[in-house]
Design an enzyme around this catalytic site. Sequence first.
Site, mmCIF file in Angstrom:
data_model
loop_
_atom_site.group_PDB
_atom_site.id
_atom_site.type_symbol
_atom_site.label_atom_id
_atom_site.label_comp_id
_atom_site.label_asym_id
_atom_site.label_seq_id
_atom_site.Cartn_x
_atom_site.Cartn_y
_atom_site.Cartn_z
ATOM 1 N N LYS A 159 -3.924 -2.074 6.076
ATOM 2 C CA LYS A 159 -3.556 -3.332 5.415
ATOM 3 C C LYS A 159 -2.138 -3.238 4.870
ATOM 4 C CE LYS A 159 -4.047 -3.903 1.162
ATOM 5 N NZ LYS A 159 -4.499 -4.008 -0.230
ATOM 6 N N SER A 160 -1.819 -2.120 4.221
ATOM 7 C CA SER A 160 -0.509 -1.971 3.589
ATOM 8 C C SER A 160 0.617 -2.055 4.610
ATOM 9 C CB SER A 160 -0.438 -0.632 2.839
ATOM 10 O OG SER A 160 -1.414 -0.570 1.834
ATOM 11 N N ARG A 207 3.214 -5.456 5.057
ATOM 12 C CA ARG A 207 4.657 -5.211 4.951
ATOM 13 C C ARG A 207 5.359 -5.573 6.257
ATOM 14 N NH1 ARG A 207 2.324 -2.098 1.300
ATOM 15 N NH2 ARG A 207 3.462 -1.312 -0.535
ATOM 16 N N GLY A 236 -3.173 -8.544 -3.751
ATOM 17 C CA GLY A 236 -1.969 -8.188 -4.492
ATOM 18 C C GLY A 236 -0.722 -8.259 -3.642
ATOM 19 N N ARG A 257 -4.406 -11.145 -12.724
ATOM 20 C CA ARG A 257 -3.670 -9.967 -12.273
ATOM 21 C C ARG A 257 -2.184 -10.123 -12.603
ATOM 22 N NH1 ARG A 257 -5.499 -8.018 -6.436
ATOM 23 N NH2 ARG A 257 -4.462 -6.145 -7.210
ATOM 24 N N GLN A 302 3.763 -2.598 -6.633
ATOM 25 C CA GLN A 302 4.053 -3.729 -5.749
ATOM 26 C C GLN A 302 5.195 -4.593 -6.271
ATOM 27 O OE1 GLN A 302 0.278 -5.705 -5.219
ATOM 28 N NE2 GLN A 302 -0.451 -4.205 -3.733
ATOM 29 N N SER A 310 1.413 4.800 -7.816
ATOM 30 C CA SER A 310 1.379 4.517 -6.371
ATOM 31 C C SER A 310 2.733 4.659 -5.699
ATOM 32 C CB SER A 310 0.821 3.109 -6.125
ATOM 33 O OG SER A 310 -0.439 2.951 -6.719
ATOM 34 N N GLU A 345 -5.905 3.997 -5.437
ATOM 35 C CA GLU A 345 -6.893 3.260 -4.663
ATOM 36 C C GLU A 345 -8.017 4.153 -4.140
ATOM 37 O OE1 GLU A 345 -4.846 2.903 -0.304
ATOM 38 O OE2 GLU A 345 -3.765 2.082 -1.999
ATOM 39 N N HIS A 393 -6.634 -3.905 -11.290
ATOM 40 C CA HIS A 393 -6.773 -4.097 -9.846
ATOM 41 C C HIS A 393 -7.733 -5.250 -9.555
ATOM 42 C CE1 HIS A 393 -4.902 -0.419 -7.684
ATOM 43 N NE2 HIS A 393 -4.193 -0.751 -8.737
#
Length: 442
Positions: free
Chosen positions: A30-31, A35, A105, A133, A181, A208, A327, A354
């Site tokens: 997903k990350s 991106r 997010g 959030r 983020q 992170s 995570e 989160h």
Amino acid sequence: MAPNDSQTALWPAPTAAGAVAATVHVPGSKSVTNRALVLAALASEPGWLRRPLRSRDTLLMAAALRAMGVGIEEGVGTEKGSGEFWRVIPSGLHGPATVDVGNAGTVMRFLPPVAALADGPIRFDGDPRSYERPLHGVIDALRVLGARIDDDGRGALPLTVHGGGALDGGPVEIDASSSSQFVSALLLSGPRFNQGVEVRHIGSSLPSMPHIRMTVDMLRAVGAQVDTPESGGEPNVWRVTPGALLGRDLTVEPDLSNAQPFLAAALVAGGKVVVPDWPARTTQPGDRLRQIFTEMGGSCELTEYGLEFTGSGAIHGIDVDLGEVGELTPGIAAVAALADSPSTLRGVSHLRLHETDRLAALTKEINELGGDVTETADGLHIRPRRLHGGIFHTYEDHRMATAGAIIGLAVEGVQIKNVATTAKTLPDFPDLWTGMLGSDGA
């Protein structure tokens, strides 16, 4: 809004009747996917994403970019093993448009800077939890950089970015201690700002960091010039030079954090799980699992085919700082609850912000199955006890659902409420899970 059937349904978590022996093809990251979508949308030429993750979060990102005028074509490659692809065709970003961020997010934080480059208003809205959030780091920074944003002073969703077709950019100070983020969001769009961007983190420790390194690596891969603390720059300062971004042909890596429950299954039940295409070098936080789960009693070998992870069925407690890989906490907590000695998980106070307050949720759900978990200022202390069946609530959090499934391997009668929430990043999790257990699944 009334919950749908999937949100109220109970899924009986299967118990492992013996050692596992499975090869699990984990969907794409997903990350990386989200991106890559942003960078491709901001590029000066079309690009390709091969084997992208198709999940709620990534489909929300694609839909949001389409709403702002980006062309995203979907197809399936004809070459053996090429699989699905998305062709991203950049165009003039424009409003008016409305973006549904869901509870993602990456969507709620990465896209307001993109919207500032659009011509016209872009409204952002999402799930009720998304209103809670933190988003102030991005909102405040964009205002300093020249953007006009209406959020009624909330520092959170819903909000409207009034894009002017360009953004001045330049230096900005932010406190990103609640989410890395915030930094990634500004860096990703930074090459398109007139002056680029210089992001200076002024808060406490930054969580992170692997995700920021992922952002930097992906920016450099499309031609951006990025100066970082690791490349000799100032501590906690990232600079992106203005310039055109190249279109790329990118194959998305498997999501290593989503491999966690399957590797955990080998720890809990014994046996071996193979995850094909595990990269030899990656910035994904999930790569830390090789070290952490080895310390907890497993062993692994990285081959040309992928990662082979073997468990003996014995699980040891661990004292570990998870600040860079927060995570992974829910899955590690689930394994720790089944260990032969206590565990302390540290450095993850930011998990309270989160998808849900993950520290409170893990404490409550494991303890209601008979566990002994206490919250600390920055993490959890877990004393293993004999667990029993019961309902494991997920709080619309995909990693809570997979944590409950891990416990269910060793504890009969665990029922996961709303296992469908795993579709956020791991589509078809129930089928992948039962497929891993095969005929051994009770």
